[in-house]
Design a protein around this motif. Structure first.
Motif, short mmCIF file in Angstrom:
data_model
loop_
_atom_site.label_atom_id
_atom_site.label_comp_id
_atom_site.label_asym_id
_atom_site.label_seq_id
_atom_site.Cartn_x
_atom_site.Cartn_y
_atom_site.Cartn_z
N VAL A 174 1.00 7.18 7.12
CA VAL A 174 0.66 5.80 7.48
C VAL A 174 -0.13 5.17 6.34
O VAL A 174 -0.83 5.85 5.59
CB VAL A 174 -0.17 5.70 8.79
CG1 VAL A 174 0.58 6.30 9.97
CG2 VAL A 174 -1.54 6.33 8.65
N ASN A 175 0.00 3.87 6.24
CA ASN A 175 -0.83 3.08 5.35
C ASN A 175 -1.65 2.12 6.21
O ASN A 175 -1.10 1.48 7.10
CB ASN A 175 0.04 2.25 4.37
CG ASN A 175 0.72 3.15 3.33
OD1 ASN A 175 0.48 4.35 3.27
ND2 ASN A 175 1.57 2.55 2.54
N VAL A 176 -2.94 2.07 5.93
CA VAL A 176 -3.80 1.19 6.72
C VAL A 176 -4.49 0.20 5.79
O VAL A 176 -5.16 0.60 4.83
CB VAL A 176 -4.87 2.00 7.50
CG1 VAL A 176 -5.70 1.07 8.38
CG2 VAL A 176 -4.24 3.10 8.32
N ASP A 177 -4.30 -1.07 6.07
CA ASP A 177 -4.96 -2.10 5.29
C ASP A 177 -6.46 -2.05 5.62
O ASP A 177 -6.86 -2.24 6.76
CB ASP A 177 -4.37 -3.47 5.64
CG ASP A 177 -4.93 -4.56 4.74
OD1 ASP A 177 -4.14 -5.16 4.01
OD2 ASP A 177 -6.16 -4.80 4.78
N LYS A 178 -7.26 -1.81 4.58
CA LYS A 178 -8.68 -1.58 4.78
C LYS A 178 -9.39 -2.79 5.37
O LYS A 178 -10.31 -2.68 6.16
CB LYS A 178 -9.32 -1.24 3.42
CG LYS A 178 -10.26 -0.07 3.50
CD LYS A 178 -10.63 0.45 2.14
CE LYS A 178 -11.53 -0.49 1.36
NZ LYS A 178 -11.94 0.06 0.07
N ASP A 179 -8.95 -3.96 4.96
CA ASP A 179 -9.64 -5.18 5.40
C ASP A 179 -9.10 -5.71 6.72
O ASP A 179 -9.83 -6.26 7.53
CB ASP A 179 -9.51 -6.27 4.33
CG ASP A 179 -10.03 -5.77 2.99
OD1 ASP A 179 -11.15 -5.21 3.00
OD2 ASP A 179 -9.33 -5.90 1.98
N LEU A 180 -7.80 -5.54 6.92
CA LEU A 180 -7.17 -6.15 8.11
C LEU A 180 -6.88 -5.15 9.22
O LEU A 180 -6.55 -5.53 10.33
CB LEU A 180 -5.88 -6.86 7.70
CG LEU A 180 -6.03 -7.97 6.65
CD1 LEU A 180 -4.66 -8.50 6.24
CD2 LEU A 180 -6.90 -9.10 7.18
N GLY A 181 -6.95 -3.85 8.89
CA GLY A 181 -6.66 -2.83 9.90
C GLY A 181 -5.19 -2.70 10.24
O GLY A 181 -4.81 -1.98 11.15
N MET A 182 -4.34 -3.41 9.51
CA MET A 182 -2.90 -3.34 9.77
C MET A 182 -2.36 -1.96 9.40
O MET A 182 -2.66 -1.44 8.33
CB MET A 182 -2.16 -4.37 8.91
CG MET A 182 -2.31 -5.77 9.41
SD MET A 182 -0.79 -6.37 10.12
CE MET A 182 0.32 -6.26 8.74
N ILE A 183 -1.55 -1.41 10.30
CA ILE A 183 -0.99 -0.08 10.07
C ILE A 183 0.51 -0.18 9.85
O ILE A 183 1.21 -0.81 10.63
CB ILE A 183 -1.25 0.85 11.27
CG1 ILE A 183 -2.75 0.95 11.56
CG2 ILE A 183 -0.66 2.24 11.04
CD1 ILE A 183 -3.07 1.58 12.90
#
Ligand code: MOS
Length: 736
Positions: A603-612
């Motif tokens: 998984v990739n998680v956007d650090k600022d937006l929390g989008m997975i």
């Protein structure tokens, strides 16, 4: 001509029909004089109908009748059996039966008109007065009312799990929860009913996963023998469990057709597809204990499942925890929480997708705590026997699933310990889980007719819910009799055909496929008998088993072959036919039969937006013999996609004040779509099994979803250090 088809990728035999629009789905049949019904649904979840005003609607020209509980035909009120083959303990829902409201969205009127649009318009003019009573639909708030009444036994407990947990060196005690899920097949439920006034018989087209199930339901309600009720369902635009039980539109169409002496079609809207069963919400408590070296010492798993106030819907949620891993101390508990909703229903891998979500997340949590690689942790506790029943497996290539998945995915080469970053804004994580699903076989019948032109027609009243039944049955029949697939026609979806079970439980290939194979073997035996009379070869000493079929010929033990068509010609027969019924062999009882899988994800998680996002999924499946790798892979790809939705998106939201679903549409009920899917790799691990059924195939409809949500949740933890234990893992839960 090569007639070896089993194990080879074949395009769908019904593919061209489907993409050219010539496959006629249930809602597309147009019997003469067809009229249309539109359902009015309740807007409260609990209480009574005080008055229902239909006058305005009735005045509309073209409206034929409005059915409510006030004019339900008298014979349907008394001594009527509304059960179906899958009815759980309790009282099945009876549409328009009385003034009681049991859930929000309950059908309370059917408006029948000359067109769908008129019926819909008139339905909007129906006014209802209610006496509203309090309702509650949230299982979290109703834990106190959890009951074991009507609950099937779980697998037996063993050892002393509480003490073992207390003494364990490493342990976790956690709670997982998941919301309601809705099936949402592309094709909404629809029924078209025709009543023959003279014969007093029904002909009904029904979107369903098994015509025999609808037939039993209609026979029970209308007090008819099965010869008087024909159900047809040639093409099904997706089911996922929503069509395992007959639904209210079937009853309404049949009732209206009988009363009005006109064919009636009742088609549900997308919103109404949220007005009957769903995958139940569930709360799970898991306590796991292990030694420092990673040996499991205690498993305590308790699940609370949602059910309605009128039926006790059961799933197998906790048994997986007792079976999967070697452990001497196990306690399993399962209770139900009745709330004001419609009875939940089986949805793809019912219970398994749910229970294995909690177990496989808990296993990851414990592995991390014990500082052991999660894959290694599972290998340490690998079970060669079914731990619940102390039985050997008919086959279990799970270790090979682990090995191949790890190799393909690069599990051991992945970054661990430090949180990996793709760039400054993206966190990367890896997770894995085990999957498991039962390999069941049900009693099934099939018929085969071979004519002198070489055409083979095989039939069984099973369904093809998009899974590829038409195709794989054609492959099995063609290979068994050694004829070209071009000469094979497989028919299904009609109660006048030999009886098959509902298409569910991943058992269709195993059950119907084995019956198809068996009936084709009977045809072969007839051919051998005919050849014994007509052939110049001396076949007196030749047994059936010594004769094989290939390339349109019977192949004799001496290597010579006899053309099948010529056998019929010499015997001056237009056709030969056979019908038979196959049941699971008794020796199966001595074994546990399951399909297994290993799922690994990034998984990739956007650090600022929390989008997975999920850039990669590898799923290695041990499902016995794979009849058609192409349709098999499609099953797993679809199921992985569901698993992504289960992990990150799907959530049926109900307003607890009135029990109304708030996101009853495909815009607000989020599910994984094309943009959510990136690289999905499916590996089929070789698995030989001559016990599970005559084909050695375990079924693949459900195994593909099991474990996916846990692997994703575990990867999200790996990326972020956050354990999100309540699905779906939405960005708000990552950011807090
Ligand atoms: Mo499946 S939930 O048995 O259609």
């Amino acid at each position: 001509m090569d007639t070896a088809y089993i194990g080879k990728s074949r395009k769908r035999v019904d593919g061209v029909k489907k993409v050219t629009g010539t496959a006629t789905y249930v809602g597309e049949f147009k019997p003469n004089g067809l009229v249309h019904g539109y359902v009015v649904n309740s807007t409260i979840a609990n209480g009574k109908i005080v008055a229902i005003h239909t006058n305005k609607a009735k005045l509309i020209e073209g409206v034929l009748e409005i059915f409510t509980h006030e004019n339900l035909p008298e014979d349907l009120v008394h001594n009527v059996d509304y059960t179906d083959p899958l009815s759980p303990p309790g009282h099945p829902f009876r549409p328009l039966y009385n003034d009681n409201i049991l859930y929000n969205g309950q059908p309370i009127a059917l408006v029948v008109a000359e067109s769908f649009e008129l019926a819909r318009y008139a339905a909007g003019l129906v006014e209802v007065e209610y006496q509203v009573e309090e309702c509650s639909t949230d299982i979290m708030k109703n834990r106190d009312s959890a009951t074991s009444e009507g609950v099937e036994d779980t697998a037996p407990n063993r050892g002393n799990p509480e003490l073992a947990f207390t003494n364990a060196e490493v342990k976790i005690d956690v709670e997982y929860s998941q919301p309601r899920h809705y099936h949402n097949p592309m094709e909404p439920h629809v029924s078209i009913a025709e009543w023959d006034v003279h014969n007093k018989s029904f002909k009904i087209y029904d979107k369903v996963q098994g015509v025999n199930s609808s037939q039993k339901y209609i026979c029970g309600i209308f007090n008819l023998n099965s010869e008087k009720v024909q159900i047809l369902s040639p093409f099904v635009g997706g089911g996922f469990g929503s069509g395992l039980r007959p639904q209210y539109q079937l009853f309404l169409a049949a009732m209206a057709a009988r009363e009005l002496h006109r064919p009636v079609k009742v088609s549900l809207t997308r919103k109404q597809m949220f007005s009957f069963g769903h995958r139940p919400a569930c709360i799970q408590n898991i306590q796991l204990g292990a030694s420092k070296k990673g040996k499991l010492e205690s498993i305590i798993h308790k699940a609370y499942g949602e059910t309605s106030k009128f039926e006790k819907y059961n799933e197998t949620i906790v048994d997986w925890s007792g079976m999967m891993y070697r452990c001497d101390h196990v306690k399993l508990e399962y209770e139900l929480i009745p709330v004001n909703v419609y009875t939940p229903m089986d949805m793809r891998a019912p219970g398994g997708a749910t229970g294995m979500f909690a177990l496989e997340c808990a296993m990851d949590e414990l592995a991390v705590k014990a500082n052991i690689d999660p894959l290694e942790f599972r290998l340490i506790n690998y079970a060669n026997k079914d731990q619940n029943e102390d039985k050997p497996y008919s086959s279990k290539e799970l270790k090979e699933c682990y090995r191949q998945a790890a190799e393909h995915f690069g599990w051991l080469q992945r970054q661990t310990k430090t949180i990996e970053k793709k760039d400054d804004s993206v966190l990367v994580g890896y997770g894995m889980a085990t999957g498991c699903w039962e390999a069941m076989q049900q009693k099934s019948s099939a018929k085969a007719v071979l004519d002198s032109s070489g055409k083979l027609v095989v039939s069984s009243s099973t369904a093809d819910i998009g899974t590829g039944t038409y195709t794989v049955m054609s492959q099995i029949a063609a290979e068994t009799l050694g004829v070209s697939m071009m000469d094979v026609q497989f028919d299904l979806g009609d109660t006048s055909m030999p009886k098959a079970p509902i298409e569910g439980g991943s058992w269709t290939v195993s059950s119907v496929g084995s019956a198809v194979k068996a009936v084709c073997i009977k045809i072969k035996e007839q051919l051998v008998d005919l050849a014994k009379v007509s052939s110049n070869e001396n076949l007196d000493e030749v047994s059936y088993d010594e004769v094989s079929c290939a390339d349109g010929e019977l192949v004799l033990p001496n290597g010579k072959s006899i053309n099948i068509k010529k056998i019929l010609k010499k015997a001056a027969l237009d056709k030969i036919e056979a019908e038979n019924t196959l049941e699971p062999e008794e020796r199966q009882e001595q074994y546990s039969c399951y399909a297994h899988s290993c799922v690994m994800v990034e998984v990739n998680v956007d650090k600022d937006l929390g989008m997975i996002t999920v850039p990669r999924v590898t799923s290695a499946i041990a499902g016995g013999r794979i009849i058609n790798p192409k349709t098999a892979e499609s099953q797993i790809l679809g199921a992985i996609t569901w698993g992504i939705g289960m992990a990150l998106e799907e959530e049926g939201m109900i307003d607890d004040r009135n029990g109304r679903i708030m996101n009853a549409n495909l815009a607000e009920y989020h599910m994984a779509v094309h943009a959510d899917v990136q690289q999905l790799d499916v590996l089929f691990v070789e698995e030989h099994d001559d016990i599970v059924n005559p084909l050695g195939a375990k079924g693949l409809g459900e195994i593909g979803i099991v474990g996916v949500a846990s692997a994703i949740a575990n990867a999200v933890y790996d990326a972020t250090g956050k354990r999100v234990r309540n699905l779906p893992i939405t960005l708000d839960k990552i950011l807090v």
